[in-house]
Motif scaffolding. Structure first.
Motif, PDB file in Angstrom:
ATOM      1  N   LYS A  15      37.242  55.349  50.178  1.00 52.33           N
ATOM      2  CA  LYS A  15      38.379  55.279  49.244  1.00 52.33           C
ATOM      3  C   LYS A  15      38.070  54.306  48.097  1.00 52.33           C
ATOM      4  N   ASN A  16      37.529  53.146  48.443  1.00 49.21           N
ATOM      5  CA  ASN A  16      37.335  52.114  47.419  1.00 49.21           C
ATOM      6  C   ASN A  16      36.187  52.420  46.462  1.00 49.21           C
ATOM      7  N   SER A  17      35.393  53.443  46.777  1.00 46.83           N
ATOM      8  CA  SER A  17      34.407  53.952  45.819  1.00 46.83           C
ATOM      9  C   SER A  17      35.021  55.073  45.006  1.00 46.83           C
TER      10      SER A  17
ATOM     11  N   ARG B  14      48.084  50.957  44.250  1.00 46.00           N
ATOM     12  CA  ARG B  14      47.897  49.539  43.910  1.00 46.00           C
ATOM     13  C   ARG B  14      46.680  49.326  43.021  1.00 46.00           C
ATOM     14  N   SER B  15      45.647  50.126  43.203  1.00 45.98           N
ATOM     15  CA  SER B  15      44.407  49.839  42.473  1.00 45.98           C
ATOM     16  C   SER B  15      44.317  50.601  41.161  1.00 45.98           C
ATOM     17  N   SER B  16      45.471  51.096  40.654  1.00 46.73           N
ATOM     18  CA  SER B  16      45.463  51.847  39.399  1.00 46.73           C
ATOM     19  C   SER B  16      44.998  50.980  38.231  1.00 46.73           C
TER      20      SER B  16
ATOM     21  N   PRO C 271      50.761  38.542  46.544  1.00 44.72           N
ATOM     22  CA  PRO C 271      50.674  38.806  45.112  1.00 44.72           C
ATOM     23  C   PRO C 271      49.279  39.304  44.765  1.00 44.72           C
ATOM     24  N   ARG C 272      49.192  40.245  43.835  1.00 45.46           N
ATOM     25  CA  ARG C 272      47.866  40.748  43.472  1.00 45.46           C
ATOM     26  C   ARG C 272      47.655  40.516  41.987  1.00 45.46           C
ATOM     27  N   PRO C 273      47.325  39.283  41.617  1.00 47.28           N
ATOM     28  CA  PRO C 273      47.210  38.961  40.191  1.00 47.28           C
ATOM     29  C   PRO C 273      46.037  39.695  39.548  1.00 47.28           C
ATOM     30  N   ILE C 274      46.114  39.861  38.212  1.00 48.35           N
ATOM     31  CA  ILE C 274      44.986  40.477  37.493  1.00 48.35           C
ATOM     32  C   ILE C 274      44.517  39.572  36.360  1.00 48.35           C
ATOM     33  N   ASP C 275      44.752  38.269  36.545  1.00 45.53           N
ATOM     34  CA  ASP C 275      44.356  37.311  35.508  1.00 45.53           C
ATOM     35  C   ASP C 275      42.857  37.369  35.218  1.00 45.53           C
ATOM     36  N   LEU C 276      42.045  37.537  36.236  1.00 46.01           N
ATOM     37  CA  LEU C 276      40.584  37.570  36.028  1.00 46.01           C
ATOM     38  C   LEU C 276      40.186  38.811  35.226  1.00 46.01           C
ATOM     39  N   HIS C 277      40.873  39.943  35.498  1.00 47.59           N
ATOM     40  CA  HIS C 277      40.591  41.176  34.746  1.00 47.59           C
ATOM     41  C   HIS C 277      40.893  40.940  33.257  1.00 47.59           C
ATOM     42  N   LEU C 278      42.088  40.391  32.991  1.00 50.73           N
ATOM     43  CA  LEU C 278      42.549  40.275  31.604  1.00 50.73           C
ATOM     44  C   LEU C 278      41.733  39.253  30.819  1.00 50.73           C
TER      45      LEU C 278
ATOM     46  N   ASP D 113      35.560  33.632  37.780  1.00 55.36           N
ATOM     47  CA  ASP D 113      35.800  32.435  38.607  1.00 55.36           C
ATOM     48  C   ASP D 113      35.670  32.784  40.089  1.00 55.36           C
ATOM     49  N   PHE D 114      35.994  34.042  40.415  1.00 56.66           N
ATOM     50  CA  PHE D 114      35.868  34.526  41.793  1.00 56.66           C
ATOM     51  C   PHE D 114      35.306  35.949  41.693  1.00 56.66           C
ATOM     52  N   PRO D 115      34.400  36.346  42.592  1.00 54.61           N
ATOM     53  CA  PRO D 115      33.801  37.691  42.453  1.00 54.61           C
ATOM     54  C   PRO D 115      34.757  38.813  42.879  1.00 54.61           C
ATOM     55  N   SER D 116      35.786  39.007  42.064  1.00 56.33           N
ATOM     56  CA  SER D 116      36.802  40.033  42.346  1.00 56.33           C
ATOM     57  C   SER D 116      36.187  41.428  42.210  1.00 56.33           C
ATOM     58  N   VAL D 117      36.470  42.252  43.202  1.00 56.79           N
ATOM     59  CA  VAL D 117      35.947  43.626  43.198  1.00 56.79           C
ATOM     60  C   VAL D 117      36.539  44.410  42.029  1.00 56.79           C
ATOM     61  N   GLY D 118      37.871  44.391  41.926  1.00 56.16           N
ATOM     62  CA  GLY D 118      38.543  45.162  40.869  1.00 56.16           C
ATOM     63  C   GLY D 118      38.160  44.667  39.479  1.00 56.16           C
ATOM     64  N   ALA D 119      38.060  43.340  39.298  1.00 55.81           N
ATOM     65  CA  ALA D 119      37.716  42.810  37.971  1.00 55.81           C
ATOM     66  C   ALA D 119      36.288  43.226  37.609  1.00 55.81           C
TER      67      ALA D 119
ATOM     68  N   PRO E 280      33.954  41.753  56.020  1.00 50.92           N
ATOM     69  CA  PRO E 280      34.962  42.220  55.051  1.00 50.92           C
ATOM     70  C   PRO E 280      36.396  41.927  55.499  1.00 50.92           C
ATOM     71  N   THR E 281      37.196  41.459  54.568  1.00 52.67           N
ATOM     72  CA  THR E 281      38.615  41.197  54.864  1.00 52.67           C
ATOM     73  C   THR E 281      39.307  42.450  55.410  1.00 52.67           C
ATOM     74  N   ASP E 282      38.939  43.627  54.887  1.00 55.09           N
ATOM     75  CA  ASP E 282      39.612  44.858  55.321  1.00 55.09           C
ATOM     76  C   ASP E 282      39.337  45.193  56.786  1.00 55.09           C
ATOM     77  N   ALA E 283      38.230  44.681  57.322  1.00 51.98           N
ATOM     78  CA  ALA E 283      37.919  44.961  58.731  1.00 51.98           C
ATOM     79  C   ALA E 283      38.510  43.893  59.660  1.00 51.98           C
TER      80      ALA E 283
ATOM     81  N   ASN F 178      39.954  34.610  54.534  1.00 50.05           N
ATOM     82  CA  ASN F 178      39.715  33.810  53.328  1.00 50.05           C
ATOM     83  C   ASN F 178      40.019  34.519  52.017  1.00 50.05           C
ATOM     84  N   ILE F 179      40.358  35.814  52.065  1.00 50.07           N
ATOM     85  CA  ILE F 179      40.490  36.543  50.796  1.00 50.07           C
ATOM     86  C   ILE F 179      41.959  36.740  50.392  1.00 50.07           C
ATOM     87  N   PHE F 180      42.778  37.249  51.307  1.00 50.17           N
ATOM     88  CA  PHE F 180      44.182  37.519  50.963  1.00 50.17           C
ATOM     89  C   PHE F 180      45.121  36.607  51.746  1.00 50.17           C
ATOM     90  N   GLU F 181      46.143  36.111  51.039  1.00 52.77           N
ATOM     91  CA  GLU F 181      47.085  35.156  51.643  1.00 52.77           C
ATOM     92  C   GLU F 181      47.908  35.741  52.787  1.00 52.77           C
TER      93      GLU F 181
HETATM   94  C1  UD1 Z   1      39.364  45.431  46.622  1.00 53.54           C
HETATM   95  C2  UD1 Z   1      39.593  46.522  47.647  1.00 53.54           C
HETATM   96  C3  UD1 Z   1      40.343  45.961  48.849  1.00 53.54           C
HETATM   97  C4  UD1 Z   1      39.585  44.758  49.412  1.00 53.54           C
HETATM   98  C5  UD1 Z   1      39.307  43.731  48.311  1.00 53.54           C
HETATM   99  C6  UD1 Z   1      38.439  42.573  48.789  1.00 53.54           C
HETATM  100  C7  UD1 Z   1      39.779  48.504  46.290  1.00 53.54           C
HETATM  101  C8  UD1 Z   1      40.627  49.615  45.791  1.00 53.54           C
HETATM  102  N1  UD1 Z   1      40.387  47.584  47.037  1.00 53.54           N
HETATM  103  O1  UD1 Z   1      40.651  44.992  46.190  1.00 53.54           O
HETATM  104  O2  UD1 Z   1      40.431  46.982  49.833  1.00 53.54           O
HETATM  105  O3  UD1 Z   1      40.386  44.145  50.405  1.00 53.54           O
HETATM  106  O4  UD1 Z   1      38.626  44.361  47.207  1.00 53.54           O
HETATM  107  O5  UD1 Z   1      37.230  43.051  49.283  1.00 53.54           O
HETATM  108  O6  UD1 Z   1      38.583  48.477  46.056  1.00 53.54           O
HETATM  109  N2  UD1 Z   1      42.320  37.838  42.510  1.00 53.54           N
HETATM  110  C9  UD1 Z   1      42.896  36.992  41.582  1.00 53.54           C
HETATM  111  N3  UD1 Z   1      42.944  37.389  40.261  1.00 53.54           N
HETATM  112  C10 UD1 Z   1      42.419  38.585  39.851  1.00 53.54           C
HETATM  113  C11 UD1 Z   1      41.832  39.440  40.816  1.00 53.54           C
HETATM  114  C12 UD1 Z   1      41.797  39.041  42.140  1.00 53.54           C
HETATM  115  O7  UD1 Z   1      43.380  35.908  41.909  1.00 53.54           O
HETATM  116  O8  UD1 Z   1      42.485  38.882  38.647  1.00 53.54           O
HETATM  117  C13 UD1 Z   1      42.286  37.430  43.936  1.00 53.54           C
HETATM  118  C14 UD1 Z   1      43.131  38.356  44.816  1.00 53.54           C
HETATM  119  O9  UD1 Z   1      44.485  37.975  44.830  1.00 53.54           O
HETATM  120  C15 UD1 Z   1      42.476  38.193  46.156  1.00 53.54           C
HETATM  121  C16 UD1 Z   1      41.007  38.000  45.799  1.00 53.54           C
HETATM  122  O10 UD1 Z   1      40.979  37.598  44.436  1.00 53.54           O
HETATM  123  O11 UD1 Z   1      42.948  37.037  46.799  1.00 53.54           O
HETATM  124  C17 UD1 Z   1      40.156  39.247  46.001  1.00 53.54           C
HETATM  125  O12 UD1 Z   1      40.653  40.286  45.228  1.00 53.54           O
HETATM  126  P1  UD1 Z   1      39.750  41.473  44.656  1.00 53.54           P
HETATM  127  O13 UD1 Z   1      38.323  41.288  45.063  1.00 53.54           O
HETATM  128  O14 UD1 Z   1      40.068  41.615  43.225  1.00 53.54           O
HETATM  129  O15 UD1 Z   1      40.338  42.688  45.454  1.00 53.54           O
HETATM  130  P2  UD1 Z   1      40.777  44.084  44.886  1.00 53.54           P
HETATM  131  O16 UD1 Z   1      39.812  44.558  43.869  1.00 53.54           O
HETATM  132  O17 UD1 Z   1      42.224  44.053  44.539  1.00 53.54           O
END
Ligand code: UD1
Length: 417
Positions: free
Chosen positions: A22-24, A92-94, A120-127, A160-166, A304-307, A327-330
């Protein structure tokens, strides 16, 4: 609303073909917007989140159809650059569409993703990164309006953090462009490499995906492409967990063992016998499970947090005390209350869950708190005596292609009502 009815206490045994990730699939569907032509995507899981992504593509002017696990997308003409709130909220991942629309149209309007069941699922790092790539970002009410002001000639961006979505959004936004972008502290998850492979097959230039330094050289356009989505490592962990906790055995095929080393390590420590081949994994829980020492969720290639919920669900009857640290989600521990209803002995101290294995579990009425928490509730119910119900399974359907059918094929007694 649908629910599962599970008669626990049966040993699972059999074979499972692992679905596409799904996440790919989701970021690749967003990337299909960049193609001036046709995309054929194979091994795309048939899930509610995938259907939501297809709806967004159709809304933006693409013509998409899904036939089984194949998705066909004609994105020759994209007619719109704004995603309405109701479509953004379906998945959520739109937010990953933001980078794709910007690359293709130079302007995008999306709405802020709300909080979700993991907190909360912030997108500050993306923006912040999108601004560094030369786009203006204006937040107006719930709308986020971004516009290209300049091309990123030779830009270094550091997360600042290796966010997957960012990481995905940055790759997508810098893909069709006129400059070179180097991204530092990028996420290294296999789904990032899959996205980059897709883009590169279509004529894009993304280098270093899978490492913490990704270089993107902008190209004028991307061309028609055919691609197959990688296997879902979290779905693989789910069936490993279900087999382990029921004292069963399972052969998983169409799997990439390189992607699940940390998970395999944890199940080995529990005493499972695991044999891997090139594209398959056999797990047998022929002895009682043992506790594990502390496992911490972290970024790839760590656990992985998801597992996490699936690991905790397989520890509830293990001998001794195990510790899992998230360590990843609150708010990832909401599902633990559901496992406790079955008689599991789990204490939570902030981000730490302490699991004391019990000899037996009883039936209960459970709810899915989120996607993986819901799957963990099903796994725990399979290990309990009696008949349990699990409602709000719409969460599970976001990420699993008919979980109950696959479990039935493994001799579980489960039905959807
Ligand atoms: C993706 C996965 C999700 C997985 C997560 C971590 C998809 C669709 N979803 O979610 O299944 O659990 O990676 O492996 O691929 N954060 C910020 N600011 C930001 C972005 C993230 O503070 O701008 C924080 C998040 O709140 C969270 C952490 O960073 O605590 C990790 O988030 P991120 O890696 O971005 O996860 P997603 O891409 O949302």
């Amino acid at each position: 609303m649908s629910k599962y009815i599970v008669e626990g206490g049966h040993r699972l045994k059999g074979e499972v073909k692992i679905q596409g990730a799904k996440n790919s699939a989701l970021p690749i569907l967003a990337a299909a917007l960049l193609i001036s032509g046709n995309t054929v995507l194979h091994n795309c899981p048939d899930l509610s989140d995938v259907r939501a992504a297809i709806k967004i593509l159709n809304f933006l002017g693409c013509r998409c159809k899904q036939i089984g696990n194949d998705v066909y997308i004609d994105s020759e003409s994209v007619t719109c650059n704004a995603v309405p709130n109701e479509l953004m909220r379906e998945m959520r991942s739109s937010v990953v569409f933001l980078g794709a629309i910007l690359s293709r149209c130079s302007m995008a309007t999306v709405t802020a993703p709300g909080g979700c069941e993991l907190g909360p699922r912030p997108i500050d790092l993306h923006l912040k990164a999108i601004k560094e790539l030369g786009f203006s970002v204006n937040e107006n009410g719930g709308n986020i309006v971004c516009k290209r002001e300049r091309y990123p000639k030779d830009t270094e961006v550091s997360l600042d953090f290796p966010s997957v979505g960012a990481t995905e959004n940055i790759i997508l936004a810098a893909c069709i462009s006129k400059g070179r972008v180097v991204l530092h502290n990028a996420a290294k998850e296999p789904e990032i490499s899959d996205l980059a492979n897709f883009i590169n097959k279509a004529g894009g230039r993304v280098y270093g995906a899978g490492t913490d330094r990704v270089e993107i050289i902008g190209v004028n356009k991307l061309y028609s492409v055919e691609h197959s989505v990688i296997p879902d490592r979290i779905v693989a962990a789910t069936y490993m967990s279900a087999a382990a906790v029921t004292g069963g055995e399972v052969l998983l095929y169409d799997i990439d063992n390189n992607h699940i080393r940390a998970v395999v390590g944890a199940f080995n420590e529990m005493g499972c016998t695991i044999k891997t081949d090139k594209k398959s994994l056999f797990l047998s829980a022929d002895k009682p499970l043992y506790r594990i020492k502390t496992v911490r969720s972290t970024v790839y290639p760590g656990f992985p947090t998801d597992a996490g919920p699936l690991l905790v669900a397989s520890l509830i009857k293990a001998r001794g005390t195990s510790v899992f640290i998230e360590n990843i989600f609150e708010n990832r521990f909401n599902y633990i209350g559901e496992l406790r209803r079955l008689g599991a002995d789990i204490k939570v101290y902030n981000r730490v869950a302490v699991v004391e294995g019990v000899n037996s579990l009883h039936s209960a009425e459970l709810s899915c708190t989120d996607l993986r928490g819901g799957a963990a509730a099903v796994v725990a119910a399979l290990a309990s005596d009696g008949v349990s119900t699990i409602d709000k399974i719409c969460h599970i359907e976001r990420g699993y292609e008919s979980l109950e059918t696959t479990l039935k094929e493994l001799s579980a007694i489960i039905k959807k009502e």
